[in-house]
Design an enzyme around this catalytic site. Structure first.
Site, PDB file in Angstrom:
ATOM      1  N   PHE A 158       1.312  -3.295   4.876  1.00  0.00           N
ATOM      2  CA  PHE A 158       1.669  -4.525   5.578  1.00  0.00           C
ATOM      3  C   PHE A 158       3.170  -4.573   5.841  1.00  0.00           C
ATOM      4  CE2 PHE A 158      -1.856  -7.819   4.442  1.00  0.00           C
ATOM      5  CZ  PHE A 158      -2.697  -7.220   5.358  1.00  0.00           C
ATOM      6  N   HIS A 173      -4.868   7.493   5.040  1.00  0.00           N
ATOM      7  CA  HIS A 173      -4.846   6.165   4.415  1.00  0.00           C
ATOM      8  C   HIS A 173      -6.209   5.503   4.544  1.00  0.00           C
ATOM      9  CE1 HIS A 173      -2.871   2.731   2.658  1.00  0.00           C
ATOM     10  NE2 HIS A 173      -3.166   1.955   3.698  1.00  0.00           N
ATOM     11  N   LYS A 196     -10.683   6.173   0.121  1.00  0.00           N
ATOM     12  CA  LYS A 196     -10.951   4.764  -0.163  1.00  0.00           C
ATOM     13  C   LYS A 196     -12.434   4.418  -0.137  1.00  0.00           C
ATOM     14  CE  LYS A 196      -6.330   3.223   0.938  1.00  0.00           C
ATOM     15  NZ  LYS A 196      -5.757   4.554   1.178  1.00  0.00           N
ATOM     16  N   CYS A 244       0.796  -1.228   0.000  1.00  0.00           N
ATOM     17  CA  CYS A 244       0.000   0.000   0.000  1.00  0.00           C
ATOM     18  C   CYS A 244       0.829   1.279   0.000  1.00  0.00           C
ATOM     19  CB  CYS A 244      -0.935   0.012   1.197  1.00  0.00           C
ATOM     20  SG  CYS A 244      -1.710  -1.575   1.524  1.00  0.00           S
ATOM     21  N   GLU A 267      -3.720   4.765  12.749  1.00  0.00           N
ATOM     22  CA  GLU A 267      -3.445   5.928  11.901  1.00  0.00           C
ATOM     23  C   GLU A 267      -3.952   7.211  12.531  1.00  0.00           C
ATOM     24  OE1 GLU A 267      -4.957   7.985   7.746  1.00  0.00           O
ATOM     25  OE2 GLU A 267      -5.576   5.935   8.201  1.00  0.00           O
ATOM     26  N   HIS A 298      -9.687   0.145  -1.931  1.00  0.00           N
ATOM     27  CA  HIS A 298      -8.251   0.163  -1.643  1.00  0.00           C
ATOM     28  C   HIS A 298      -7.515  -0.314  -2.887  1.00  0.00           C
ATOM     29  CE1 HIS A 298      -4.482   0.124   0.159  1.00  0.00           C
ATOM     30  NE2 HIS A 298      -4.722  -0.525   1.293  1.00  0.00           N
TER      31      HIS A 298
END
Length: 408
Positions: free
Chosen positions: A395, A301, A330, A164, A312, A335
Site C-alpha cells: 500500500f 507477490h 499466498k 507488505c 504486477e 497474505h
C-alpha cells in the site's frame, strides 16, 4: 563493494516451521487457509477466512521474564531469528555484541491486543489492562527492538514498517548495510500476527475472499475467478553476512544476495502502477549487474486482488519477458503482510537450492487481463535457476525486488 551472503534462515508459517514440513504440505496440495470461527461474532466482517500458525503458542516459547515485552509479532520475530542464527552458527558468537551485528525487521503493526486497553482508556479514562509493556508490544517496531534486546545487539538498527514490503525492505537494507561496510552481520526479516483488524482493512476495500464455505480453494492469485486475498500470519529471518567473514569462520553459505531495488509509485495509495513496479525490478537487475534473461525464476507477490495481480504481471512481463516462470505462495499461506517478503525470500532460496519450485495452487485459468508469463501449475517444476528474483509491493505504492544467486 563487499559481497553479501545468506548463512542462516528460518521461519514460522501456517504450514509449518521448517522447509521439510512446508514442502511436504505443498506436494500434497494442502494450504494453511481455515474458517476462523472466532470471527463469527464480527457481524460486519464479510470474510471468515484466515491462515493461522495455530501450532505456535507464542506465550510458551520463552521464559516469562523474556516474554514481558513480547506480543505474538515479536515472538514470531525472535524465534525465527534464533533458529536462523543457530543454522548460521552464530547463536553464541561474540560478534553479536561487538557492534558489527545489526538488525532490520518489520511488521505492518505490532501486536493488536494491547490496543484494546488504550481504546478503553480513551473512551472511559480507565487504564485497566494497561501496563508498562503494553506500548512495547503494540508499537510498529516491536519486532526489531525485541530481536535486538534478546540477542544483545549493539550494531545498526533499521525499522521497516512498510506493510507488505516490510520483510523484503528489511533484507534489502541489511544487504546495503553490509555492502557499504556498516555491519558484518545483519539479522533481517518480518513478522505479523493474524488479527481481524487486518482483515477488515481489506474487507472495506472489497478485497477479501469470501469463499467461506471452501477454505482450501482460495485465495487464487492470478486466476480469473479469484475474489480476493486471505490474511495469514508468521515470520521469517535471514542471516546476512559479509562473504569473506563467513568464509573465514567456515559458515554454511546458502545463497548470495546480489541485487536490491526499491522505489515508490508516488501516485495512489491503493491503485498500483505497473511502470514503477517494473522500475524496482530494473533497479535490482542493475544493482546485480544482470541482464533480464539471467533470472531463472520469479517469486511473485500475487495477492489475488484484481488491480495488484494485473499491475504486477504487466511489470514482470515487461521487464523479464513473457516466458518467465512465476508463482505466488499466498495461495498456501494467505497474505502474511509484513512477514511475506521474508517468508517468500526464505522459501525462494530453499526452492532454488532444491532446483524445484512449487506451483501456483488454486490457479485454474489465468485472468486474461494479467500479462503473459509462465504461471507454474500442476506439480513442482524442476528449474535449474542460478538466480531467483523475489518481489513484493505494498500500500502506498512501495515496491521492492531482491535477487539471490545460488551458491555453487
Amino acid at each position: 563493494m563487499r559481497r553479501v551472503v545468506v548463512t542462516g534462515m528460518a521461519g514460522i508459517t501456517p504450514l509449518g516451521a521448517n522447509w521439510g514440513d512446508i514442502r511436504a504440505a505443498m506436494h500434497e496440495g494442502r494450504t494453511g487457509i481455515k474458517y476462523i470461527e472466532a470471527w463469527d461474532k464480527l457481524t460486519d466482517l464479510k470474510t471468515r477466512l484466515g491462515a493461522p500458525a495455530d501450532y505456535f503458542e507464542h506465550e510458551k516459547i520463552f521464559p516469562r521474564k523474556q516474554m514481558r515485552s513480547m506480543g505474538r509479532v515479536a515472538a514470531f520475530a525472535v524465534r525465527s531469528a534464533e533458529e536462523a542464527l543457530s543454522q548460521a552458527g552464530l547463536l553464541d558468537d561474540p560478534i553479536l555484541k561487538s557492534g558489527r551485528t545489526g538488525v532490520a525487521f518489520g511488521s505492518s503493526y505490532g501486536s493488536t491486543e494491547p490496543t484494546k486497553g488504550f481504546v478503553r482508556f480513551m473512551e472511559t479514562g480507565e487504564a485497566t489492562g494497561l501496563s508498562a509493556m503494553s506500548y512495547i508490544k503494540m508499537m510498529s517496531h516491536t519486532a526489531v527492538i525485541n530481536v535486538g534486546i534478546f540477542f544483545g545487539l549493539r550494531g545498526r538498527v533499521i525499522t521497516t514498517s512498510s506493510a507488505c514490503t516490510s520483510g523484503s525492505q528489511a533484507i534489502g537494507y541489511s544487504y546495503e548495510a553490509i555492502k557499504y561496510g556498516h555491519a558484518d552481520v545483519m539479522i533481517a526479516g518480518g513478522a505479523e500476527e493474524l488479527c481481524p483488524t487486518m482483515a477488515i482493512v481489506f474487507d472495506t476495500l472489497f478485497a477479501t475472499s469470501c469463499k467461506n464455505d471452501a477454505p482450501q480453494t482460495t485465495p487464487q492469485p492470478y486466476d480469473q475467478n479469484r475474489d480476493g486475498l486471505v490474511i495469514g500470519e508468521g515470520g521469517a529471518a535471514l542471516i546476512l553476512e559479509e562473504r569473506e567473514h563467513a568464509i573465514a569462520r567456515g559458515a554454511p553459505i546458502l545463497a548470495e544476495l546480489v541485487g536490491f531495488g526499491t522505489n515508490m509509485d508516488g501516485s495512489h495509495v491503493t491503485d498500483p502502477l505497473a511502470e514503477t513496479m517494473g522500475g524496482s525490478l530494473t533497479l535490482a537487475l542493475n544493482d546485480a549487474g544482470l541482464a533480464p534473461d539471467a533470472i531463472g525464476f520469479v517469486s511473485g507477490h500475487g495477492t489475488a486482488t484484481i488491480q495488484g495481480d494485473i499491475a504486477e504481471t504487466k511489470a514482470t512481463s515487461a521487464v523479464l519477458g513473457a516466458d518467465m516462470p512465476i508463482h505466488s505462495l499466498k495461495g498456501y499461506f494467505g497474505h502474511t503482510l509484513g512477514a511475506c517478503g521474508a517468508i517468500e525470500a526464505w522459501l525462494a532460496i530453499e526452492m532454488m537450492r532444491d532446483g524445484r519450485f512449487a506451483p501456483n495452487i488454486n490457479l485454474a485459468k489465468v485472468d486474461e487481463r494479467c500479462a503473459p508469463l509462465d504461471y507454474i501449475t500442476g506439480g513442482f517444476r524442476a528449474i535449474d535457476a542460478q538466480y531467483v528474483m523475489s518481489n513484493n509491493f505494498a500500500f502506498g505504492g512501495v515496491n521492492t525486488s531482491l535477487i539471490f544467486r545460488r551458491e555453487p
